[in-house]
Design a protein around this motif. Structure first.
Motif, PDB file in Angstrom:
ATOM      1  N   LYS A 144       0.812  -1.219   0.000  1.00 26.21           N
ATOM      2  CA  LYS A 144       0.000   0.000   0.000  1.00 26.21           C
ATOM      3  C   LYS A 144       0.850   1.275   0.000  1.00 26.21           C
ATOM      4  N   LYS A 145       1.880   1.322   0.823  1.00 28.24           N
ATOM      5  CA  LYS A 145       2.698   2.533   0.931  1.00 28.24           C
ATOM      6  C   LYS A 145       3.387   2.842  -0.394  1.00 28.24           C
ATOM      7  N   GLU A 146       4.031   1.835  -0.973  1.00 24.84           N
ATOM      8  CA  GLU A 146       4.744   2.040  -2.234  1.00 24.84           C
ATOM      9  C   GLU A 146       3.763   2.362  -3.366  1.00 24.84           C
ATOM     10  N   TYR A 147       2.626   1.676  -3.348  1.00 24.04           N
ATOM     11  CA  TYR A 147       1.603   1.913  -4.372  1.00 24.04           C
ATOM     12  C   TYR A 147       1.099   3.363  -4.299  1.00 24.04           C
ATOM     13  N   THR A 148       0.807   3.822  -3.098  1.00 23.12           N
ATOM     14  CA  THR A 148       0.289   5.182  -2.912  1.00 23.12           C
ATOM     15  C   THR A 148       1.312   6.217  -3.366  1.00 23.12           C
ATOM     16  N   THR A 149       2.572   5.994  -3.030  1.00 23.63           N
ATOM     17  CA  THR A 149       3.635   6.916  -3.459  1.00 23.63           C
ATOM     18  C   THR A 149       3.720   6.994  -4.974  1.00 23.63           C
ATOM     19  N   LEU A 150       3.630   5.849  -5.623  1.00 25.45           N
ATOM     20  CA  LEU A 150       3.716   5.816  -7.077  1.00 25.45           C
ATOM     21  C   LEU A 150       2.523   6.537  -7.714  1.00 25.45           C
ATOM     22  N   VAL A 151       1.336   6.324  -7.172  1.00 27.12           N
ATOM     23  CA  VAL A 151       0.150   7.033  -7.675  1.00 27.12           C
ATOM     24  C   VAL A 151       0.355   8.544  -7.581  1.00 27.12           C
ATOM     25  N   GLU A 152       0.861   8.993  -6.434  1.00 26.12           N
ATOM     26  CA  GLU A 152       1.099  10.432  -6.243  1.00 26.12           C
ATOM     27  C   GLU A 152       2.085  10.962  -7.281  1.00 26.12           C
ATOM     28  N   GLN A 153       3.136  10.212  -7.551  1.00 24.20           N
ATOM     29  CA  GLN A 153       4.136  10.654  -8.523  1.00 24.20           C
ATOM     30  C   GLN A 153       3.525  10.797  -9.916  1.00 24.20           C
ATOM     31  N   TYR A 154       2.709   9.831 -10.290  1.00 23.88           N
ATOM     32  CA  TYR A 154       2.050   9.903 -11.595  1.00 23.88           C
ATOM     33  C   TYR A 154       1.113  11.109 -11.660  1.00 23.88           C
ATOM     34  N   LEU A 155       0.343  11.339 -10.596  1.00 23.17           N
ATOM     35  CA  LEU A 155      -0.610  12.450 -10.597  1.00 23.17           C
ATOM     36  C   LEU A 155       0.104  13.799 -10.625  1.00 23.17           C
ATOM     37  N   ILE A 156       1.223  13.892  -9.927  1.00 21.11           N
ATOM     38  CA  ILE A 156       2.016  15.127  -9.954  1.00 21.11           C
ATOM     39  C   ILE A 156       2.515  15.416 -11.362  1.00 21.11           C
ATOM     40  N   LEU A 157       2.827  14.345 -12.109  1.00 28.58           N
ATOM     41  CA  LEU A 157       3.249  14.507 -13.506  1.00 28.58           C
ATOM     42  C   LEU A 157       2.093  14.922 -14.410  1.00 28.58           C
ATOM     43  N   GLY A 158       0.878  14.791 -13.903  1.00 30.88           N
ATOM     44  CA  GLY A 158      -0.278  15.177 -14.706  1.00 30.88           C
ATOM     45  C   GLY A 158      -0.821  14.067 -15.588  1.00 30.88           C
ATOM     46  N   ILE A 159      -0.448  12.818 -15.294  1.00 30.43           N
ATOM     47  CA  ILE A 159      -0.935  11.695 -16.094  1.00 30.43           C
ATOM     48  C   ILE A 159      -2.361  11.352 -15.669  1.00 30.43           C
TER      49      ILE A 159
END
Length: 403
Positions: A144-159
């Motif tokens: 969950k922690k790693e998954y959530t971090t990755l989601v945030e990174q993608y959203l910050i990129l605007g994907i």
């Protein structure tokens, strides 16, 4: 006097920055075939990614096949027509070793285009001004922690386009969709699109696949990839009809013969075309021609651990897909791979965009590198090398940075 063609192939196992997990495999290294074609001082490079659980080919057997057919120097491939003729005469062999032939064909297309002084696109009679695509964010079965971090990174990129790989644990899979939707709202992101990839999780259990998908929430997703046994057209059709979802065909669509399974089959289908899986660029282009006749949506996919060379080649087929293209996977560069034997490294940027029609900017240890559009006008436009060992490359780079 004819110049002799030399073809060399070696395994390429690149370290990944994270472990990739899904229902069919767990991987912390890439696994590819790396090919160099050399003639009269010119070089061409190719790559293929054999996957036993996708097209049935594996790395060792593929390398043996290349050595058997291309190490003697008897095959010379002086023209594109000769390359196509060999492929036509050995079609069934290529069906068994699609990734090996993909690597050979790519290396030869690169070499032949360089000998002509033109791009691979121009040599193939395609528009060479479409080197641009927008990429999908792929989410695996991380904690969950790693998954959530990755989601945030993608959203910050605007994907905004997401593919989630299912694990088969209902509460965890629902939680992954929840996290993505909740974080998207928190980031005030533009509307997201979610598709799911089951990697043939429910082999011979179509009813279970349907029930599980219903519980995930049909309205939240736009398509499901490979829910049941690969190439089981009856179950694939029943899943689509029962859920109302399009089924994305990956392992279920490797050849034109596979395509015939679905021509008169009920349901909605989307093709996931991976160059390596279908046996090279020319085969991928033929597949796309047929898919357009059927008016199927097309996704250009990738294998975990692909280098920038396959990313560059995939832009050829995504351009050919035109308006039928609905998504593109890949272009992860050093988001995922530690080092690779091809440069410049190609990876998506803001909103998942990779555009080689404009100057491409890349941060390197030497500073900002600017690659002008004309760099892609000869061959694939990539600089590559053989005998690449990631651990050695890392040590050399560390020394450079220290000095």
């Amino acid at each position: 006097m004819k110049q002799t063609l030399h073809i060399e192939a070696e395994p390429l196992r690149l370290n990944l920055k994270t472990t990739i997990r899904h229902a069919a495999a767990t991987r912390n290294k890439g696994e590819s075939i790396w090919v160099q074609a050399k003639r009269n001082g010119d070089y061409g490079y190719g790559e293929g990614c054999p996957r036993i659980y996708v097209a049935g080919d594996d790395l060792d057997a593929s390398l043996t096949w290349i050595k058997k057919n291309f190490s003697s120097g008897l095959v010379n491939f002086e023209t594109l027509e000769e390359l196509k003729q060999w492929a036509k005469e050995n079609e069934k062999e290529i069906d068994n070793y699609p990734s090996a032939w993909c690597a050979i064909e790519m290396a030869m297309l690169d070499l032949l285009a360089r000998e002509r002084g033109c791009s691979v696109e121009k040599m193939l009679g395609l528009d060479d001004g479409k080197l641009c695509s927008r990429y999908t964010a792929v989410l695996g079965t991380d904690k969950k922690k790693e998954y959530t971090t990755l989601v945030e990174q993608y959203l910050i990129l605007g994907i905004s386009d997401f593919k989630i790989k299912l694990c088969g644990n209902l509460s965890r899979d629902i939680e992954k969709i929840d996290i993505l939707e909740e974080l998207s709202a928190q980031h005030h992101a533009k509307p997201i699109r979610i598709r799911l990839d089951a990697n043939n999780l429910w082999k011979d259990r179509c009813d279970e696949a349907i029930e599980y998908t219903m519980m995930l929430g049909i309205a939240r997703i736009f398509a499901m990839e490979e829910p049941v046994r690969a190439k089981n057209a009856e179950d694939i059709s029943r899943f689509s009809a029962s859920t109302g979802l399009p089924v994305i065909l990956d392992e279920s669509l490797c050849t034109l013969e596979d395509l015939s399974l679905y021509r008169n089959t009920a349901g909605n289908f989307i093709a996931n075309i991976k160059i390596s899986k279908v046996g090279g660029l020319i085969r991928a282009l033929k597949m796309i021609e047929e898919l357009k006749k059927l008016r199927w949506p097309i996704i250009i996919g990738c294998h975990v651990g692909e280098t920038s060379l396959l990313t560059r080649a995939a832009l050829v087929v995504s351009g050919s897909a035109g308006d039928s293209l609905i998504a593109h996977e890949g272009a992860f560069g050093d988001y995922l791979v530690e080092r690779e034997p091809a440069s410049p490294m190609l990876k998506f940027g803001r909103e998942g965009l990779l555009d080689l029609n404009s100057p491409y900017y890349l941060k390197t240890v030497q500073g900002l590198q600017v690659i002008p559009p004309e760099s892609w006008s000869v061959g694939f436009g990539m600089k590559c090398r053989m005998s690449f060992i990631p651990e050695v490359a890392t040590e050399i780079l560390t020394l450079i940075q220290r000095n």
